[in-house]
Enzyme design. Structure first.
Site, mmCIF file in Angstrom:
data_model
loop_
_atom_site.group_PDB
_atom_site.id
_atom_site.type_symbol
_atom_site.label_atom_id
_atom_site.label_comp_id
_atom_site.label_asym_id
_atom_site.label_seq_id
_atom_site.Cartn_x
_atom_site.Cartn_y
_atom_site.Cartn_z
ATOM 1 N N SER A 13 -29.536 34.318 -14.555
ATOM 2 C CA SER A 13 -29.317 34.554 -15.984
ATOM 3 C C SER A 13 -29.811 35.941 -16.340
ATOM 4 O O SER A 13 -30.541 36.574 -15.586
ATOM 5 C CB SER A 13 -30.048 33.500 -16.824
ATOM 6 O OG SER A 13 -31.440 33.555 -16.582
ATOM 7 N N GLY A 14 -29.379 36.419 -17.524
ATOM 8 C CA GLY A 14 -29.780 37.738 -17.996
ATOM 9 C C GLY A 14 -29.478 37.879 -19.466
ATOM 10 O O GLY A 14 -29.194 36.889 -20.158
ATOM 11 N N ASN A 15 -29.518 39.121 -19.962
ATOM 12 C CA ASN A 15 -29.251 39.366 -21.380
ATOM 13 C C ASN A 15 -27.841 38.935 -21.775
ATOM 14 O O ASN A 15 -27.594 38.530 -22.905
ATOM 15 C CB ASN A 15 -29.439 40.855 -21.703
ATOM 16 C CG ASN A 15 -30.892 41.270 -21.566
ATOM 17 O OD1 ASN A 15 -31.783 40.459 -21.776
ATOM 18 N ND2 ASN A 15 -31.123 42.526 -21.205
ATOM 19 N N PHE A 16 -26.918 39.025 -20.827
ATOM 20 C CA PHE A 16 -25.512 38.715 -21.108
ATOM 21 C C PHE A 16 -25.276 37.209 -21.223
ATOM 22 O O PHE A 16 -24.364 36.765 -21.912
ATOM 23 C CB PHE A 16 -24.631 39.260 -19.977
ATOM 24 C CG PHE A 16 -24.969 38.663 -18.647
ATOM 25 C CD1 PHE A 16 -24.382 37.479 -18.230
ATOM 26 C CD2 PHE A 16 -25.906 39.269 -17.812
ATOM 27 C CE1 PHE A 16 -24.709 36.915 -17.015
ATOM 28 C CE2 PHE A 16 -26.241 38.699 -16.596
ATOM 29 C CZ PHE A 16 -25.644 37.525 -16.198
ATOM 30 N N GLY A 17 -26.071 36.406 -20.479
ATOM 31 C CA GLY A 17 -25.830 34.971 -20.413
ATOM 32 C C GLY A 17 -26.251 34.422 -19.070
ATOM 33 O O GLY A 17 -27.335 34.741 -18.578
ATOM 34 N N THR A 18 -25.387 33.643 -18.418
ATOM 35 C CA THR A 18 -25.748 32.988 -17.161
ATOM 36 C C THR A 18 -24.681 33.208 -16.094
ATOM 37 O O THR A 18 -23.556 33.614 -16.393
ATOM 38 C CB THR A 18 -25.907 31.463 -17.364
ATOM 39 O OG1 THR A 18 -24.659 30.930 -17.838
ATOM 40 C CG2 THR A 18 -27.000 31.150 -18.366
ATOM 41 N N ASP A 38 -25.866 51.881 -11.688
ATOM 42 C CA ASP A 38 -26.912 50.850 -11.697
ATOM 43 C C ASP A 38 -27.139 50.324 -10.281
ATOM 44 O O ASP A 38 -27.291 49.125 -10.064
ATOM 45 C CB ASP A 38 -26.519 49.708 -12.637
ATOM 46 C CG ASP A 38 -27.716 48.832 -13.025
ATOM 47 O OD1 ASP A 38 -28.863 49.210 -12.685
ATOM 48 O OD2 ASP A 38 -27.497 47.779 -13.646
ATOM 49 N N LYS A 87 -19.736 34.661 -14.206
ATOM 50 C CA LYS A 87 -20.648 35.229 -15.206
ATOM 51 C C LYS A 87 -20.165 34.772 -16.585
ATOM 52 O O LYS A 87 -19.051 35.098 -17.001
ATOM 53 C CB LYS A 87 -20.660 36.755 -15.108
ATOM 54 C CG LYS A 87 -21.640 37.425 -16.063
ATOM 55 C CD LYS A 87 -21.580 38.953 -15.969
ATOM 56 C CE LYS A 87 -22.318 39.464 -14.769
ATOM 57 N NZ LYS A 87 -22.485 40.947 -14.817
ATOM 58 N N LEU A 127 -27.020 29.928 -11.196
ATOM 59 C CA LEU A 127 -27.421 30.790 -10.085
ATOM 60 C C LEU A 127 -28.359 31.883 -10.565
ATOM 61 O O LEU A 127 -29.162 32.411 -9.802
ATOM 62 C CB LEU A 127 -26.187 31.422 -9.427
ATOM 63 C CG LEU A 127 -25.176 30.468 -8.788
ATOM 64 C CD1 LEU A 127 -23.970 31.251 -8.275
ATOM 65 C CD2 LEU A 127 -25.816 29.686 -7.651
#
Length: 629
Positions: free
Chosen positions: A373-378, A488, A396, A371
């Site tokens: 993704s980012g710095n943390f993962g998917t 945030d 997440k 769905l």
């Protein structure tokens, strides 16, 4: 909606509320019937409408003021105005279709308040009972539903209120209606209304001199109701109210409602209910006894493999399913409360909340597609098997190969915040899984981030955007009351369940404040979204609900800019310098001035003078009610 429009006119000294045409004429006579003498009253035909009564040549003339779909007011064939007061002011300078200029308002006598209409008498109680029993809501979930969806609920209740009235018998035959009316007393004017067909038409059955007369009530293409060649009304209860004052084409006025067999008139919940006395001159005004079906549980969720919980078909501005039913009128519009994520999955007493936040990996199924993704993962879509149902979830998933303890700590910190939160406008956590990777299991909001949705759907109307940002303000008010700082808040972190239902997400930077704290002080400057941050965050590392309010102002700017990036092309240092000079972003093209004024208020430099979310939500709520109604 009628209620709010009337509320907005109550301050006018020449507004008399829900009085009849005859009462209006009596007042004008008291005022001398001079040419141009006028007063304003609530329309008894049209929801949200008004009527203007004007004296000329010793006669009273009456003009219907209808509320248009865009929220303006107009006399049929005339120009539109922002409010009834603006319309009256205009016609004090231009007759344009009136018999004369409006010269002098007839003001209410001292101590006289605008007369409350029949629907206003019942509305609040009807709405509360409807929400309680339709969605089985209680406590804060009930209050949040009423606040966030009040305009839609008012319209819904207004157009279906007849179903609660003792004179409405639903889908019975002509013969059955005659037999029912002839049971018991043979009072002239005794009546009932029944549904005739699936096209939204009805029949009025009226007793006169021992005979039952039948009048067809048709619905025209605009949805208005009338007997043949009679006055048109928005609702059945307005029609009944009108004909209880005057026959106006009927053989006589309506007097006594013929009750359904087995129904006792009286106050709800009273075992020894005393019959209500009925007489001409306003039946609805005296209806205080209406019975709701017994509260029941919500319908069970669909089994695994049926429709997804966050279906794209929800739209509170369009009817769902068939248009007209024999007993229902227009089918009820879908609302956020209809989705599976309005309440916590643990609101069902049979779904026992686990003592631990850790979930059994064997009960979680993941889809292959990502769905996001980012710095943390998917983030992936998944299904979690709860005790009673299979829950569609967003998962997440931490990057496995990184093996970075800091990322794990961030995920656990986010989970720690989320497990304490329970609000319809915040993405709830279901739990954490520790398996092939660390996983945070959350409610699904299938329509994705607000900024991306608006970028791809520039046809979305202002009132829809106002609805969504109001919901965000409700979620943030809850965080403020719960002593949490989000840190945030941005359009990218608001997820849509439907086009009309938003939830706040991404609590990775969020902090819980102690009871004796009103701000959080960061030790170091991190990878912060500076363009969304208030000056005190950037300069002093101080974060509070008031700094979230600043971020909310930026989020509003993003929403009314249809997902554009704030301070486009500027570096963080340039943004800081701009703010220090007292400059702010300009009003997005087409954004309502009231909304930009609120953004500007959110960007008050001095944190002490900046409003909190309680004030921001209330201001947004009032504006939202005004534009939607």
């Amino acid at each position: 909606m009628a209620g709010n429009a009337v509320d907005n006119a109550n301050h006018l000294t020449y507004f008399f509320g829900n009085i009849t045409r005859e009462e209006a004429e009596d007042y004008l006579v008291q005022g001398g019937m001079t040419d141009g003498l006028y007063l304003l009253r609530q329309s008894r035909n049209y929801l949200g409408g008004f009527a203007l009564s004007v004296a000329h040549n010793r006669k009273a003339h009456h003009y219907t003021i209808e509320r248009e779909l865009n929220g303006t007011y107009a006399i049929s064939g005339g120009r539109a105005h922002a409010s009834p007061a603006d319309l009256c002011h205009y016609h004090s300078q231009e007759p344009e279709g009136l018999v004369c200029l409006l010269k002098k308002p007839f003001n209410r006598p001292p101590g006289v308040q605008p007369k409350t209409g029949p629907f206003e008498d019942l509305k609040e109680n009807l709405i509360r009972e409807y929400v309680k029993q339709t969605w089985n809501l209680q406590g804060q979930a009930l209050e949040q539903a009423i606040i966030s969806q009040k305009p839609q609920l008012e319209k819904l209740i207004a157009t279906t209120a007849h179903e609660k009235m003792p004179w409405f018998h639903g889908n019975i035959s002509r013969d059955e209606s005659e037999q029912t009316v002839l049971i018991g007393s043979k009072t002239n004017g005794k009546f009932l209304i029944r549904a005739r067909d699936n096209n939204g038409s009805f029949a009025l059955c009226l007793l006169h001199e021992g005979k039952v007369l039948h009048y067809r009530i048709d619905r025209d293409k605009t949805g208005k109701l009338s007997i043949p060649e009679g006055k048109k009304f928005d609702t059945l209860w307005q029609l009944v109210e009108h004909y209880s004052y005057k026959p106006d084409g009927l053989l006589r006025v309506l007097t006594v409602p013929c009750q359904k067999i087995g129904v006792q008139m009286g106050h709800p919940g009273s075992s020894n209910a005393h019959p209500v006395t009925w007489s001409p001159g306003g039946i609805i005004s005296r209806i205080k006894s209406y019975s709701f079906p017994k509260p029941g549980h919500k319908k069970p969720p669909p089994p695994q493999g049926s429709r997804p919980e966050s279906t794209v078909s929800f739209n509170p501005y369009e009817p769902t399913g068939g248009a007209w039913g024999p007993d229902r009128g227009l089918q009820r519009e879908a609302l956020p409360m209809d989705t599976e994520v309005y309440e916590s999955p643990y609101a069902d007493p049979e779904e026992i909340r686990p003592k631990e936040v850790y979930l059994d990996r064997k009960l979680l199924t993941l889809e292959d597609n990502e769905l996001g993704s980012g710095n943390f993962g998917t983030v992936k879509k998944g299904y979690y098997q709860m005790k009673k149902v299979v829950k569609t979830v967003a998962v997440k998933i931490l990057k496995n190969e990184a093996n970075d303890p800091a990322l794990k700590d961030e995920l656990l910190a986010e989970a720690n915040v989320m497990q304490q939160l329970d609000n319809p406008y915040i993405v709830r956590m279901i739990g954490i899984c520790e398996a092939e990777s660390w996983m945070l299991v959350m409610e699904m909001a299938a329509w994705g981030p607000l900024n991306k949705y608006l970028q791809q759907n520039r046809h979305i109307k202002d009132k829809n955007i106002i609805e969504l940002v109001h919901q965000v303000s409700m979620g943030m008010k809850y965080l403020e009351e719960s002593n949490f700082v989000h840190r945030d808040l941005a359009a990218r972190n608001v997820l849509l369940v439907t086009q009309h239902y938003a939830k706040i997400s991404d609590f990775g930077l969020s902090k819980a404040l102690r009871a004796d704290e009103n701000y959080y002080k960061a030790q170091t400057h991190g990878k912060w979204p500076v363009k969304w941050y208030a000056p005190e965050c950037i300069n002093y590392f101080k974060f509070s609900s008031k700094s979230d309010v600043w971020s909310f102002g930026v989020l509003m700017w993003e929403a009314f800019s249809y997902g554009q990036k704030p301070y486009r092309g500027m570096k963080g240092s340039e943004v800081t310098a701009m703010l220090e000079k007292g400059e702010r972003m300009g009003c997005p093209p087409g954004c309502p001035r009231e909304m930009y004024d609120l953004m500007f208020l959110c960007w008050t430099y001095d944190v002490e003078n900046r409003p909190g979310f309680a004030a921001v939500e209330l201001r947004l709520r009032n504006y939202y009610y005004d534009v939607v109604n």
